[in-house]
Motif scaffolding. Structure first.
Motif, PDB file in Angstrom:
ATOM      1  N   TYR A 117       0.825  -1.202   0.000  1.00  0.00           N
ATOM      2  CA  TYR A 117       0.000   0.000   0.000  1.00  0.00           C
ATOM      3  C   TYR A 117       0.862   1.256   0.000  1.00  0.00           C
ATOM      4  CZ  TYR A 117      -3.310  -3.493   1.716  1.00  0.00           C
ATOM      5  OH  TYR A 117      -4.072  -4.625   1.859  1.00  0.00           O
ATOM      6  N   VAL A 118       0.396   2.251  -0.750  1.00  0.00           N
ATOM      7  CA  VAL A 118       0.983   3.595  -0.715  1.00  0.00           C
ATOM      8  C   VAL A 118      -0.029   4.517  -0.044  1.00  0.00           C
ATOM      9  CG1 VAL A 118       1.871   5.534  -2.052  1.00  0.00           C
ATOM     10  CG2 VAL A 118       2.258   3.194  -2.857  1.00  0.00           C
ATOM     11  N   LEU A 119       0.396   5.240   0.994  1.00  0.00           N
ATOM     12  CA  LEU A 119      -0.455   6.219   1.660  1.00  0.00           C
ATOM     13  C   LEU A 119      -0.075   7.616   1.176  1.00  0.00           C
ATOM     14  CD1 LEU A 119      -0.392   5.017   5.391  1.00  0.00           C
ATOM     15  CD2 LEU A 119      -1.977   4.349   3.575  1.00  0.00           C
ATOM     16  N   GLU A 120      -1.044   8.344   0.676  1.00  0.00           N
ATOM     17  CA  GLU A 120      -0.812   9.717   0.209  1.00  0.00           C
ATOM     18  C   GLU A 120      -1.823  10.635   0.895  1.00  0.00           C
ATOM     19  OE1 GLU A 120      -0.099  13.216  -0.984  1.00  0.00           O
ATOM     20  OE2 GLU A 120       1.323  11.606  -1.393  1.00  0.00           O
ATOM     21  N   LYS A 121      -1.327  11.668   1.596  1.00  0.00           N
ATOM     22  CA  LYS A 121      -2.202  12.529   2.377  1.00  0.00           C
ATOM     23  C   LYS A 121      -3.057  13.466   1.531  1.00  0.00           C
ATOM     24  CE  LYS A 121       1.515  15.882   3.402  1.00  0.00           C
ATOM     25  NZ  LYS A 121       0.996  17.087   2.749  1.00  0.00           N
ATOM     26  N   ALA A 122      -2.675  13.723   0.293  1.00  0.00           N
ATOM     27  CA  ALA A 122      -3.443  14.621  -0.564  1.00  0.00           C
ATOM     28  C   ALA A 122      -4.711  13.941  -1.065  1.00  0.00           C
ATOM     29  CB  ALA A 122      -2.593  15.073  -1.748  1.00  0.00           C
ATOM     30  N   ARG A 123      -5.659  14.770  -1.511  1.00  0.00           N
ATOM     31  CA  ARG A 123      -6.912  14.232  -2.053  1.00  0.00           C
ATOM     32  C   ARG A 123      -6.672  13.455  -3.339  1.00  0.00           C
ATOM     33  NH1 ARG A 123      -8.314  19.390  -0.295  1.00  0.00           N
ATOM     34  NH2 ARG A 123      -7.938  20.299  -2.347  1.00  0.00           N
ATOM     35  N   GLU A 124      -5.695  13.902  -4.121  1.00  0.00           N
ATOM     36  CA  GLU A 124      -5.330  13.243  -5.367  1.00  0.00           C
ATOM     37  C   GLU A 124      -3.823  13.097  -5.426  1.00  0.00           C
ATOM     38  OE1 GLU A 124      -6.796  15.474  -8.654  1.00  0.00           O
ATOM     39  OE2 GLU A 124      -8.910  15.330  -8.064  1.00  0.00           O
ATOM     40  N   VAL A 125      -3.357  12.082  -6.119  1.00  0.00           N
ATOM     41  CA  VAL A 125      -1.920  11.873  -6.278  1.00  0.00           C
ATOM     42  C   VAL A 125      -1.303  13.095  -6.948  1.00  0.00           C
ATOM     43  CG1 VAL A 125      -0.168  10.518  -7.488  1.00  0.00           C
ATOM     44  CG2 VAL A 125      -2.073   9.364  -6.351  1.00  0.00           C
ATOM     45  N   GLY A 126      -0.204  13.567  -6.397  1.00  0.00           N
ATOM     46  CA  GLY A 126       0.518  14.695  -6.969  1.00  0.00           C
ATOM     47  C   GLY A 126       0.071  16.051  -6.496  1.00  0.00           C
ATOM     48  N   GLN A 127      -1.059  16.109  -5.781  1.00  0.00           N
ATOM     49  CA  GLN A 127      -1.647  17.401  -5.435  1.00  0.00           C
ATOM     50  C   GLN A 127      -0.760  18.233  -4.507  1.00  0.00           C
ATOM     51  OE1 GLN A 127      -5.588  17.296  -3.421  1.00  0.00           O
ATOM     52  NE2 GLN A 127      -6.313  18.148  -5.352  1.00  0.00           N
ATOM     53  N   HIS A 128       0.023  17.572  -3.647  1.00  0.00           N
ATOM     54  CA  HIS A 128       0.900  18.288  -2.718  1.00  0.00           C
ATOM     55  C   HIS A 128       2.348  18.350  -3.205  1.00  0.00           C
ATOM     56  CE1 HIS A 128      -1.929  17.507   0.973  1.00  0.00           C
ATOM     57  NE2 HIS A 128      -2.482  18.263   0.047  1.00  0.00           N
ATOM     58  N   CYS A 129       2.592  17.923  -4.431  1.00  0.00           N
ATOM     59  CA  CYS A 129       3.968  17.861  -4.937  1.00  0.00           C
ATOM     60  C   CYS A 129       4.351  19.174  -5.606  1.00  0.00           C
ATOM     61  CB  CYS A 129       4.118  16.711  -5.933  1.00  0.00           C
ATOM     62  SG  CYS A 129       4.002  15.080  -5.166  1.00  0.00           S
ATOM     63  N   LEU A 130       5.483  19.716  -5.166  1.00  0.00           N
ATOM     64  CA  LEU A 130       5.936  21.002  -5.675  1.00  0.00           C
ATOM     65  C   LEU A 130       7.446  20.997  -5.811  1.00  0.00           C
ATOM     66  CD1 LEU A 130       5.053  24.017  -6.300  1.00  0.00           C
ATOM     67  CD2 LEU A 130       5.771  24.505  -3.954  1.00  0.00           C
ATOM     68  N   SER A 131       7.924  21.519  -6.923  1.00  0.00           N
ATOM     69  CA  SER A 131       9.353  21.723  -7.126  1.00  0.00           C
ATOM     70  C   SER A 131       9.489  22.761  -8.213  1.00  0.00           C
ATOM     71  CB  SER A 131      10.045  20.425  -7.539  1.00  0.00           C
ATOM     72  OG  SER A 131      11.432  20.630  -7.737  1.00  0.00           O
ATOM     73  N   GLY A 132      10.746  23.137  -8.551  1.00  0.00           N
ATOM     74  CA  GLY A 132      10.996  24.157  -9.553  1.00  0.00           C
ATOM     75  C   GLY A 132      10.311  23.960 -10.895  1.00  0.00           C
ATOM     76  N   ALA A 133      10.485  22.906 -11.647  1.00  0.00           N
ATOM     77  CA  ALA A 133      11.210  21.691 -11.347  1.00  0.00           C
ATOM     78  C   ALA A 133      11.985  21.281 -12.600  1.00  0.00           C
ATOM     79  CB  ALA A 133      10.259  20.570 -10.968  1.00  0.00           C
ATOM     80  N   LEU A 134      13.243  20.835 -12.376  1.00  0.00           N
ATOM     81  CA  LEU A 134      14.035  20.243 -13.444  1.00  0.00           C
ATOM     82  C   LEU A 134      14.265  18.772 -13.114  1.00  0.00           C
ATOM     83  CD1 LEU A 134      16.829  22.834 -14.329  1.00  0.00           C
ATOM     84  CD2 LEU A 134      14.655  22.441 -15.486  1.00  0.00           C
ATOM     85  N   LEU A 135      14.096  17.924 -14.097  1.00  0.00           N
ATOM     86  CA  LEU A 135      14.285  16.491 -13.913  1.00  0.00           C
ATOM     87  C   LEU A 135      15.542  16.034 -14.637  1.00  0.00           C
ATOM     88  CD1 LEU A 135      13.213  13.640 -13.049  1.00  0.00           C
ATOM     89  CD2 LEU A 135      12.102  13.555 -15.301  1.00  0.00           C
ATOM     90  N   ASP A 136      16.491  15.506 -13.870  1.00  0.00           N
ATOM     91  CA  ASP A 136      17.597  14.748 -14.445  1.00  0.00           C
ATOM     92  C   ASP A 136      17.028  13.360 -14.738  1.00  0.00           C
ATOM     93  OD1 ASP A 136      19.753  12.979 -14.788  1.00  0.00           O
ATOM     94  OD2 ASP A 136      21.053  14.104 -13.441  1.00  0.00           O
TER      95      ASP A 136
END
Length: 578
Positions: A58-77
């Motif tokens: 199981y994965v527990l995620e506190k946000a209502r939807e996956v990704g909703q609380h994810c924040l970054s600049g963001a650059l992906l290597d």
């Protein structure tokens, strides 16, 4: 020690048995789940008589939807993603490949472009992404692979086998999820649902920076070396729509200098998301001396620079967010495994502060943790001896190859920018080493100085002072920005910002430090209001509904009496497209 709100007494809690529970559905947690599913599929294909199930992962995620609380600049290597999902570029939500970089040094009115881009900031081949969209896509892959993701469920407390505080003996046996339907007085409402006790063979902590369960674990078992304490920064970000031609799609611009003084660590970024959309933000190191430093105001001042005014004129701010990030690097990584548990990603300081990147490291640590968890499931042994394979595999991987040579980088700036640049140059020549031993550092809040020790600051080194107003076009006050973060919390619930002793806030802190919570919080959560009942004439009010879950208060409170704990699952920001 306060670690979570007092649980309701006499409540019978549902029990669930699990093989692996992953707390946190960000890039580290999702990579862990996906890699574990891959390994189980490979095992089952070759061992028809010894099948493993994915039903109890199981994965527990506190946000209502996956990704909703994810924040970054963001650059992906893309390095770790190419290992996890070869060819991922053909289907992942990637906004732009980086094709151009530049670095500027800002004074208040001028911008000097560096003649060359320092090697760590050369981003050709990396991708500008929305971390929100990217993690949402990863979550779809996890669910397609047969792993259950519970959204709206926060890990409120770890479950331990006994009361041992010895890291060699203590065993984590799972996690308790948050109670739902509790009113602001801590009493059950009509819709009350008790949290579950998920009893797991392996518990993986992937909560991001300063995770609630990770903090419980680190403090209870003494996993952090105080001479190499985890240190942090706060990134404050806005997403803008601008006229075409201002910043090219895939262009990356970094700045350092103003509006920070030479005593503070940090800088800014501008990323070309598309021909008409840019991501911009400012990061302030959370180890400054002046308690009046204001990271939100630093971003607003940054936008007032002439170069930024030209970029943003005629544009429109679309979204806002704030997030803390680990800055300490390899030397500040705490113990990352024990009996029944592993710690990964930002929760364990896996970020390269010299390159300003950590997403690829979070993904790789998730993959390596999954491989160790898989071995534990096959062997039926989740002891520290078995899970120590996680640390051994990290030490043998490119994660160490990347982080060890920059282990002293952030610590070099302890006494300011000028000395930091000189030390960083020496480290570059010596492949990461100092002229003497490796640097030691203390937790950032310990560097705050009382107001009566600061005195006056001359000229352009005046500290950044709190400013609640903006012009509504280029600059914005905190509440306007919070509105653009999409933050929502149920009002009738206990505050998730637990202050152990409000009397300290209303008396000592206001006199000694000037109540720095009203400055370092980027969301107007903490407010000093007039009060005839307080000896100081003011008292602290906590507007918890504004909280964007950045954890800065938990990190920078000078008395360490503020504890960020998860609100009722589902509450918080909505970083859609961020």
């Amino acid at each position: 020690m306060i670690t979570f709100r007092k649980p309701l007494e006499g409540i019978e809690r549902p029990q669930m048995e699990a093989d692996v529970v992953i707390i946190g559905g960000g890039p580290a947690g999702m990579a862990c789940a996906l890699r574990l599913a891959q390994l189980i599929d490979e095992h089952n294909a070759h061992h028809p008589d010894a099948q493993l199930s994915k039903d109890n992962i199981y994965v527990l995620e506190k946000a209502r939807e996956v990704g909703q609380h994810c924040l970054s600049g963001a650059l992906l290597d893309p390095r770790s993603m190419r290992e996890l999902l070869p060819g991922f570029e053909s289907e992942a939500p990637l906004d732009a490949e980086v094709t151009k970089e530049s670095v500027y040094f800002f004074s208040k009115d001028k911008a000097r472009k560096l003649p060359i881009v320092p090697p760590p900031l050369r981003d050709h081949g990396n991708y500008v992404i929305s971390l929100n969209k990217f993690v949402k896509w990863m979550g779809q892959k996890v669910e397609e692979a047969g792993i259950t993701v519970f959204t709206g469920f926060a890990g409120s407390a770890l479950l331990f086998e006994d009361d041992s505080r010895d890291p060699e003996l203590a065993r984590v046996i799972g996690v308790r999820t948050d109670d739902k339907g509790v009113d602001k007085h801590g009493q059950p409402k009509a819709n009350f649902e008790p949290g579950y006790d998920l009893r797991a063979k392996v518990t993986v902590l992937a909560e991001g920076t300063r995770g609630n369960c990770a903090r419980q674990l680190i403090e209870r078992l003494g996993l952090e070396d105080p001479e190499h304490a985890q240190t942090y920064g706060l990134g404050v970000k806005e997403l803008w729509e601008v006229p075409a031609g201002r910043v090219a799609k895939g262009e990356v611009i970094y700045t350092l200098g103003w509006p920070l003084t030479t005593k503070e660590y940090g800088g800014a970024w501008i990323y070309g998301v598309s021909d008409t959309q840019i991501s911009l933000g400012h990061v302030t190191g959370l180890d400054y001396e002046d308690p009046r430093v204001d990271p939100h105001h630093a971003l607003q001042s940054f936008k007032e620079h002439p170069l930024m005014r030209r970029l943003l004129e005629g544009g429109k701010m679309l979204r806002y967010g704030a997030k803390s990030l680990p800055y300490g690097g390899w030397l500040t990584i705490p113990r990352i495994y024990g009996n029944g548990w592993m710690l990964l990603g930002d929760s364990a300081s896996f970020l390269n502060s010299q390159r300003l990147k950590g997403i690829h490291l979070a993904i790789k640590t998730g993959m390596l943790a999954a491989e160790t968890a898989f071995d534990a499931l096959v062997s039926g042994d989740s002891s520290a001896d078995t899970l120590s394979e996680y640390k051994a595999s990290l030490d043998a991987s490119w994660v160490r190859d990347e982080l060890y040579p920059v282990r002293n980088f952030h610590q070099a700036f302890e006494h300011g920018r000028v000395e930091g640049i000189l030390k960083a140059g020496i480290q570059f020549v010596l492949r990461g080493s100092n002229l003497g031993p490796d640097s030691k550092n203390e937790a950032g809040h310990l560097r705050l100085r009382p107001l009566d020790e600061l005195g006056s600051w001359p000229g352009d080194r005046a500290p950044i002072l709190y400013n609640a107003k903006g012009d509504g076009k280029l600059t914005f006050d905190r509440l306007t920005d919070v509105y653009h973060s999409g933050t929502r919390h149920e009002d009738d619930q206990p505050t998730h910002l637990v202050v152990a002793d409000l009397n300290i806030c209303n008396t000592r802190c206001i006199e000694e430090y000037g109540s720095p919570c009203q400055y370092f919080c980027p969301a107007a959560v903490y407010e000093m209001v007039e009060s005839s009942e307080s000896p100081s004439g003011k008292e602290l009010h906590i507007n918890f509904a504004n909280c964007v879950h950045c954890k800065t208060c938990d990190i920078m409170d000078p008395y360490q009496i503020i504890y960020w704990v998860p609100p009722e699952g589902g509450g918080g920001p909505n970083y859609d497209g961020m």
